[in-house]
Design an enzyme around this catalytic site. Structure first.
Site, PDB file in Angstrom:
ATOM      1  N   ASP A 342      51.216  80.125  28.261  1.00  0.00           N
ATOM      2  CA  ASP A 342      50.331  79.342  27.410  1.00  0.00           C
ATOM      3  C   ASP A 342      51.113  78.138  26.906  1.00  0.00           C
ATOM      4  OD1 ASP A 342      48.073  78.689  25.932  1.00  0.00           O
ATOM      5  OD2 ASP A 342      48.726  79.840  24.194  1.00  0.00           O
ATOM      6  N   ASP A 675      48.275  84.343  23.264  1.00  0.00           N
ATOM      7  CA  ASP A 675      48.206  84.769  21.869  1.00  0.00           C
ATOM      8  C   ASP A 675      46.785  85.057  21.401  1.00  0.00           C
ATOM      9  OD1 ASP A 675      47.221  82.225  21.915  1.00  0.00           O
ATOM     10  OD2 ASP A 675      48.659  81.369  20.505  1.00  0.00           O
ATOM     11  N   ASP A 679      43.132  85.405  26.011  1.00  0.00           N
ATOM     12  CA  ASP A 679      44.241  85.709  26.918  1.00  0.00           C
ATOM     13  C   ASP A 679      44.311  87.187  27.285  1.00  0.00           C
ATOM     14  OD1 ASP A 679      45.330  83.041  26.890  1.00  0.00           O
ATOM     15  OD2 ASP A 679      46.057  83.444  24.872  1.00  0.00           O
TER      16      ASP A 679
END
Length: 743
Positions: A342, A675, A679
């Site tokens: 990410d 996070d 996800d």
């Protein structure tokens, strides 16, 4: 929705129905609801019977007996059980007991780990709003969110969690934090009147509000279109339940090793038994010899060595800011060949920072990152004195600090060190920090120029205006706004989209802080400066002001709109979420170890591309693609495309799962970081899922195999290094006991 449904006016509750692109009238028509009356209680009960309660449904739990069976469904374990039984039959009770103790210990550890892994959905359910404000039979009332049904008219206000997927009917400065669902760095400004395309990305659906997201500003009214498992949050829950756990690379190799060793042992023992019979030996004697050889060949110490090695590795990982939730994941790290990371908070600091300011064609760089008040102003890498050389830039920073709703609070860490905590919008917090670096602290500014009126930012105006009284006209060290000649007693401060602010300006502030008539040539220069900053993926705001002697109001108490005319354009402030300084060397280490890194983010492609280039992640000849591009590709095409793609931008949870699948189809061992709730499915799908410990949601943490305690990409690389050491140690044990296998 088919034609029969449309004609009968019956409602639809399908996740793939394009509610975001329908007009408000069409939505209420499809859902057969009166905007001003809401549903009747009877109709609400009927719809709840049809669509069920507005809550996430858990899949049937895995039974304890199934979990226990899975622990023994392994070839090496079966070999050990058989060896233990034969040892007991031959009277070798101590050896038999030792082998079974190891087998049972491993089974207990495995069951405990699996029970913990099932906590992800429970964490997901906590995100649901406890209550909802709805309109029923013309009256506004609060009900438990589980009782909300499609067609309910819902009221949203700052601080509310959105109780279901909602098509907005009315928005007033409505902003919603969707980071957990979409990965978007900023709160999204909603607009009920926008016209959207059917294939708009989830993060671009500004006519919608989604379950579990948080209203941070303004208010809105909308109608529920999807509830429970049909909502976007519900779709993520479905993906979590359908993603099956797979064996780790270590488990696959050990199982293969056990099968090979087992069959080789059986063949060798069989040959010896037959050869003994052919030479005239007693059958019972040869059977005992063959069985003894078989037991000797079984690596009864292997499970113990693997368990102990992995457990010690887990302890070492903690010192490297990596908390491992499953023993087998320690080794999987060492096998990783690609890290899907990410962007926000992992590769970047997740703290907006003003890095550039431009006034009258002069560009200055601002050092320092995050919410630290330490930083310098540089021109061509040389520090400058703003007060003497660039007073116009000081004015730009002061306007950004006055036209601001954020707060900087002093805090202290565990060691007693002073820190700054920002409360409010990250963009506005960055402006306060930049002004503080120039010496203008929020408290003295607010005291000298108290705010008396404001017009908040909204998506239509694209600007925010504040009115300040000049309480201390002698505060020359705070701001130069007071004009003795004009006897001005009010400051009008405005910030917003540069082109929008510029339209309302008749003058501009030069570098010497003098107001000069704004002509077409200067307007072009300002817009060109804006383009130059946006090309670097900076988020740019224009700031302007005027000083006036008196305020004019309408009879209803609103400010006269002419107050926003004849402004003085001061400058441009450019900001970005900066990359972590330790990421670039960590990427080099990973690349040198044969590990590739790909960025997967919900942010816009230009921003993602700029960060990827800055840290050296985007390789020469590789590309950036968006979620919309992914929708055009088949699984086979995507499998080929990922080989030359380093950045995936504006992606949805479904896209992330497809990307992980494509990498794995290319025989890559994938580590996936994240996070947010969005996800979780891809974290679970990856060979090793990694969640952020600081900013990560409970859903992401409970789904992950590993949790980073410092949210830092560099810690992933460090953990991979330790994982390779552990794998090497296990290999050494196997080959030292079975040297022939090393060939």
């Amino acid at each position: 929705m088919n034609k029969d449904q449309e004609q009968s006016g019956s409602i639809s509750n399908q996740i793939d129905y394009p509610w975001h692109m329908l007009s408000r009238e069409d939505v209420t028509g499809h859902l057969t609801v009166n905007r001003d009356q809401g549903l009747s209680e009877g109709e609400a009960e009927k719809r709840q019977e049809t669509y069920g309660k507005n809550e996430l449904q858990e899949a049937p739990p895995v039974s304890i007996w199934s979990m226990i069976y899975d622990q023994f469904a392994n070839f090496v374990v079966i070999l050990l059980i058989v060896a233990s039984g034969i040892s007991a039959a031959l009277g070798e009770w101590v050896e038999a007991a030792a082998i079974m103790t190891i087998v049972l210990l491993n089974a207990v550890l495995g069951v405990v780990q699996e029970r913990r892994a099932e906590e992800a959905l429970a964490a997901l359910k906590k995100m649901a709003s406890p209550d909802a404000n709805v309109l029923r039979e013309g009256h506004r009332k609060s009900i438990p969110s589980r009782e909300v049904v499609p067609g309910d008219v819902v009221f949203l206000e700052a601080g509310n969690f959105v109780p279901a997927d909602i098509r907005l009917l009315e928005t007033v400065n409505l902003r919603i934090d969707e980071a957990a669902l979409t990965g978007e760095s900023f709160a999204v400004t909603k607009n009920a009147e926008m016209e959207l395309e059917e294939d708009s990305a989830l993060g671009d659906r500004k006519t919608m509000a989604f379950t579990g997201t948080l209203v941070t500003y303004g208010r809105g009214v909308g109608v529920v279109v999807n509830t429970g498992m049909a909502s976007e949050l519900g779709q993520i829950a479905k993906m979590l339940q359908t993603v099956e756990d797979e064996d780790t690379p270590l488990q696959k190799r050990l199982d293969s090793f056990g099968q090979t060793l087992g069959w080789v042992t059986l063949v060798v023992c069989g040959v010896i038994f037959v050869e003994g019979l052919l030479t005239g030996a007693e059958p019972l004697e040869m059977f005992i010899i063959a069985v003894s050889l078989a037991i000797a060949a079984v690596p009864e110490g292997l499970p113990a060595v693997v368990t102990i090695t992995l457990a010690l590795g887990m302890q070492e990982m903690v010192s490297r800011n990596a908390l491992i939730r499953k023993l087998s994941s320690v080794e999987t790290l060492g096998s990783t060949t690609i890290i899907c990371s990410d962007k926000t908070g992992t590769l970047t600091q997740n703290e907006m920072t003003v890095t550039n300011v431009a006034v009258d064609g002069e560009f200055l760089d601002i050092t320092g990152t995050g919410y630290s008040l330490e930083g310098k102003f540089l021109r061509d890498a040389k520090e400058v004195n703003l007060a003497k050389e660039y007073p116009g830039i000081l004015t730009a920073l002061w306007i950004g600090a006055l036209n601001n709703d954020a707060i900087l609070e002093t805090d202290y860490d565990d060691e007693g060190k002073k820190t700054i905590r920002m409360v409010g919008d990250p963009t506005e917090g960055a402006l306060l920090v930049a002004a503080a670096k120039a010496g203008a602290l929020p408290a003295p500014l607010a005291q000298a120029y108290p705010r008396i009126k404001e017009i908040p930012f909204d998506s239509e105006r694209k600007r925010m205006l504040t009115v300040h009284a000049i309480k201390d006209p002698d505060a020359k060290d705070v701001s130069p706004f007071y004009d003795q000649k004009q006897k001005a007693w009010y400051v009008i401060a405005q910030k917003g989209a540069p082109d929008v602010v510029l339209e309302r300006c008749t003058h501009y502030q030069n570098r010497d802080d003098q107001a000069v008539l704004l002509d077409d040539e200067q307007r072009s220069r300002i817009l060109a400066a804006n383009d130059r900053m946006t090309d670097k993926a900076l988020r740019v705001l224009g700031v302007a002001y005027r000083v006036i002697e008196d305020l004019q109001y309408h009879q209803n108490g609103d400010l006269d709109e002419n107050i926003e005319q004849e402004l003085i354009f001061v400058g441009l402030l450019g900001m970005i979420d900066p990359a972590r300084p330790e990421v670039m060397p960590a990427l080099e280490i990973a690349r040198g170890a044969g590990i590739r890194t790909a960025m997967i983010t919900g942010d816009y492609p230009n921003t993602a591309r700029a960060i990827a280039r800055e840290i050296g992640l985007l390789q020469e000849g590789h590309q950036v693609i968006t979620g919309r591009d992914l929708d055009e590709l088949t699984s086979e095409q995507l499998q080929e495309t990922v080989k030359s793609t380093d950045v995936f931008a504006r992606v949805s949870p479904e896209h992330k799962v497809r990307i992980v699948d494509a990498f794995r189809a290319n025989n890559q061992v994938v580590a996936m970081t994240g996070d947010g709730v969005n996800d979780a499915p891809s974290i679970k799908k990856a060979d090793i899922g990694i969640a952020m410990g600081i900013t990560g949601t409970d859903v992401a943490k409970e789904t992950a195999d590993m949790v980073l305690t410092d949210d830092n990409y560099a810690s992933i690389v460090s953990a991979v290094e330790q994982g390779r050491v552990i794998y090497a140690n296990i290999r050494k044990f196997i080959f030292s006991n079975h040297p022939s296998l090393s060939k």
